[in-house]
Write a protein that holds these residues in place. Structure first.
Motif, PDB file in Angstrom:
ATOM      1  N   GLN A   1     -73.771  33.399  44.192  1.00 52.37           N
ATOM      2  CA  GLN A   1     -75.193  33.116  44.014  1.00 52.37           C
ATOM      3  C   GLN A   1     -75.925  33.064  45.351  1.00 52.37           C
TER       4      GLN A   1
ATOM      5  N   LYS B   1     -76.328  36.566  46.741  1.00 52.17           N
ATOM      6  CA  LYS B   1     -77.428  37.299  46.093  1.00 52.17           C
ATOM      7  C   LYS B   1     -78.762  36.953  46.759  1.00 52.17           C
TER       8      LYS B   1
ATOM      9  N   ASN C   1     -73.322  35.610  35.392  1.00 50.31           N
ATOM     10  CA  ASN C   1     -74.207  35.650  36.563  1.00 50.31           C
ATOM     11  C   ASN C   1     -74.064  36.918  37.392  1.00 50.31           C
ATOM     12  N   HIS C   2     -72.861  37.495  37.413  1.00 47.77           N
ATOM     13  CA  HIS C   2     -72.607  38.516  38.436  1.00 47.77           C
ATOM     14  C   HIS C   2     -72.010  39.826  37.923  1.00 47.77           C
TER      15      HIS C   2
END
Length: 574
Positions: free
Chosen positions: A470, A473, A537-538
């Protein structure tokens, strides 16, 4: 044909000079002299074509900047002695054959070369003769540049300001230069003159103009007498007289009268230099026509040989005792030849007199033929030497250009490598900070996970990877992140995706080896949660193979979770 002028002088307080005043005059501008509390205003000066500050290449690359006033006030402030040299000036004659732009480029290239050679800053002002100067007799082709240099090397301090530090090597005494293993200053000045000769000739050769020669007239075999230096006082007296004569002429014109301007010099120096100039013009004339009189007389004798009785031969030819031998052909014309003297016409000359006159004519003709052959041979040899020198210059120029290209490429590669190294170090620092933040957060643990067990360690590692991903990013999306660091962050993100896939498999394997069912259930649930968070999330940043691997391990974890939950329900039913 362009002439060679490249002279230097110091601007010194000992001579009552100021660097600020000198720069103001040469650039034709207004400057404040902080040391003396004066303002020098030469903004109305005519003949200044351009005036530019030129930095050493290193300072220019660092985007250094300073205006003319600050530069020369710094030069004054850097010197403490009352007789200090505060600037150095080079005066160069710019070839009139070149265009205005070519002359400017040539002057700037010379200034840049010396700025790089000594690490000093240059102030290059290009002048042309004004109409008033031309009216006073100045050559309208007298384009020249006054290039002032700081006597101290220029550097940039921590505040990105230009400072003047040590004296440039050309300003050092001969003793100091000798202690440093350097030649005398006179040798240095000679080298700079040769630098100007080379740069000017390269530009002249580009346009097929005749080249200049840095050697003295004496070294070139030309008997030119140098004029005396006038100095500021005598120059002012000459100018003042000329201005007075102009005013008288204008006044006479207004009154309808004619006034002949008196152009005789006002000073003894001016008179001497006028005579020297006339003498030099005669020398040039003699150089161009030194054998003309002899050749003309020989032609006259040859053409009028049939009527030779109208002239009287030189005394040594009278009397009929001259009988030239083949080996003495040159000697026959070695004696001075006097112009023919008219005499009363004589009816006849002895055969011996006629033969002697004809022999002299033949001797002159033969000598001229020999001289022509020698001249042609010398010209051919000169052409060969010039061609060889031109080839050498062209080869040297090609080698220099190639070397400069190689140097630029090497510098670019070095700069790129340094930039990449710097960005790599910066990314490693940023990455360390991101990981440390994620580890601190992981210290709080995950509910139901025993971090002392291998399964718990793997699950915590996946949680840390999720937090790091996170932050990466955000790091990638930040507009201020350089391109290289963004690429490094994307590579780190790919590694973490593979890392999570491997750790998920290892965690599942370790969970299956746990002894108690409750431990297996709580750790499986925790693994499922952190893995689902990571994928949610990824997964969009992962490639197709990584996505398939994550989906596969997700299915394995989900299947084992269902299996352990059914087993738990069966035990409770029993």
């Amino acid at each position: 044909m362009a002439i060679f002028i490249a002279s230097t002088k110091s601007i010194s307080r000992g001579n009552g000079q100021s660097a600020v005043a000198s720069a103001s005059y040469r650039a034709g501008c207004e400057l404040e002299d902080k040391r003396y509390g004066k303002t020098h205003d030469y903004s109305k000066k005519h003949g200044v074509m351009s005036a530019d500050i030129i930095f050493p290449t290193a300072l220019a690359a660092a985007n250094a900047n300073i205006n003319r006033s600050d530069l020369w006030n710094k030069a004054e402030a850097a010197e403490k002695r009352k007789d200090a040299r505060v600037a150095r000036e080079w005066l160069i004659n710019l070839p009139h054959e070149l265009s205005e732009q070519d002359r400017k480029e040539l002057a700037h290239k010379f200034a840049q070369t010396l700025a790089d050679r000594y690490g000093t800053i240059a102030d290059c002002a290009i002048h042309q003769p004004t109409q008033k100067e031309i009216d006073r007799g100045a050559d309208p082709r007298n384009f020249h540049a006054h290039i002032m240099f700081t006597t101290r090397t220029a550097e940039i301090d921590d505040n990105n300001q230009i400072i003047l530090t040590d004296k440039a090597t050309i300003e050092l005494s001969d003793n100091k230069r000798r202690s440093l293993g350097m030649e005398r200053v006179s040798h240095e000045i000679k080298e700079v003159r040769q630098i100007w000769e080379q740069l000017a000739n390269e530009k002249l050769a580009e346009h097929d103009h005749k080249l200049i020669d840095s050697r003295s007239y004496a070294a070139q075999g030309i008997d030119i007498e140098p004029q005396l230096k006038m100095g500021s006082v005598a120059t002012k007296l000459e100018r003042d007289k000329y201005e007075r004569e102009l005013r008288k002429a204008e006044q006479a014109k207004e009154e309808g009268q004619h006034y002949e301007i008196d152009k005789t010099p006002a000073t003894q120096l001016g008179t001497i230099n006028e005579i020297i100039n006339e003498r030099n013009e005669l020398v040039w004339g003699v150089e161009l026509a030194k054998n003309q009189n002899v050749n003309d007389l020989a032609d006259a004798i040859i053409v009028k040989g049939h009527d030779i009785e109208h002239t009287t031969p030189p005394p040594k030819l009278i009397g009929g005792d001259y009988s030239p031998k083949p080996s003495m052909k040159t000697a026959a014309v070695a004696e001075p030849i006097e112009a023919p003297t008219p005499e009363p016409k004589r009816k006849t000359h002895s055969p011996a007199d006629i033969a002697a006159a004809m022999a002299m004519a033949h001797g002159i003709r033969a000598k001229r033929a020999d001289e022509q052959k020698e001249k042609e041979l010398a010209l051919a040899q000169q052409r060969q030497r010039e061609l060889a020198e031109q080839n050498q210059r062209e080869q040297a120029l090609r080698e220099r250009i190639e070397q400069q290209r190689a140097d630029r490429l090497r510098q670019q590669q070095q700069a790129q490598a340094e930039r990449l190294e710097l960005e790599n170090r910066q990314f490693e620092s940023d990455k360390k900070r991101i990981y440390e933040s994620a580890f601190i957060k992981a210290e709080q643990g995950i509910k139901g996970v025993d971090k002392d067990k291998k399964a718990g360690t793997h699950i915590l590692a996946i949680s840390v990877a999720n937090d790091v991903m996170q932050d990466l990013k955000k790091y990638i999306d930040e507009s201020s992140t350089p391109h290289t660091q963004r690429e490094l962050a994307e590579g780190e993100r790919d590694k973490l995706t593979d890392f999570v896939n491997d750790k998920s498999k290892q965690a599942l394997s370790e969970i299956k080896n746990l002894h108690y069912t409750d431990d297996r259930k709580t750790h499986t649930a925790a693994l499922k949660d952190v893995l689902n968070d990571f994928v949610g999330n990824h997964s969009q940043t992962a490639d197709k193979n990584q996505q398939q691997a994550l989906q596969s391990v997700q299915r394995d974890v989900a299947n084992y979770s269902n299996e352990i939950n059914r087993s738990r329900g069966f035990e409770m039913g029993m």
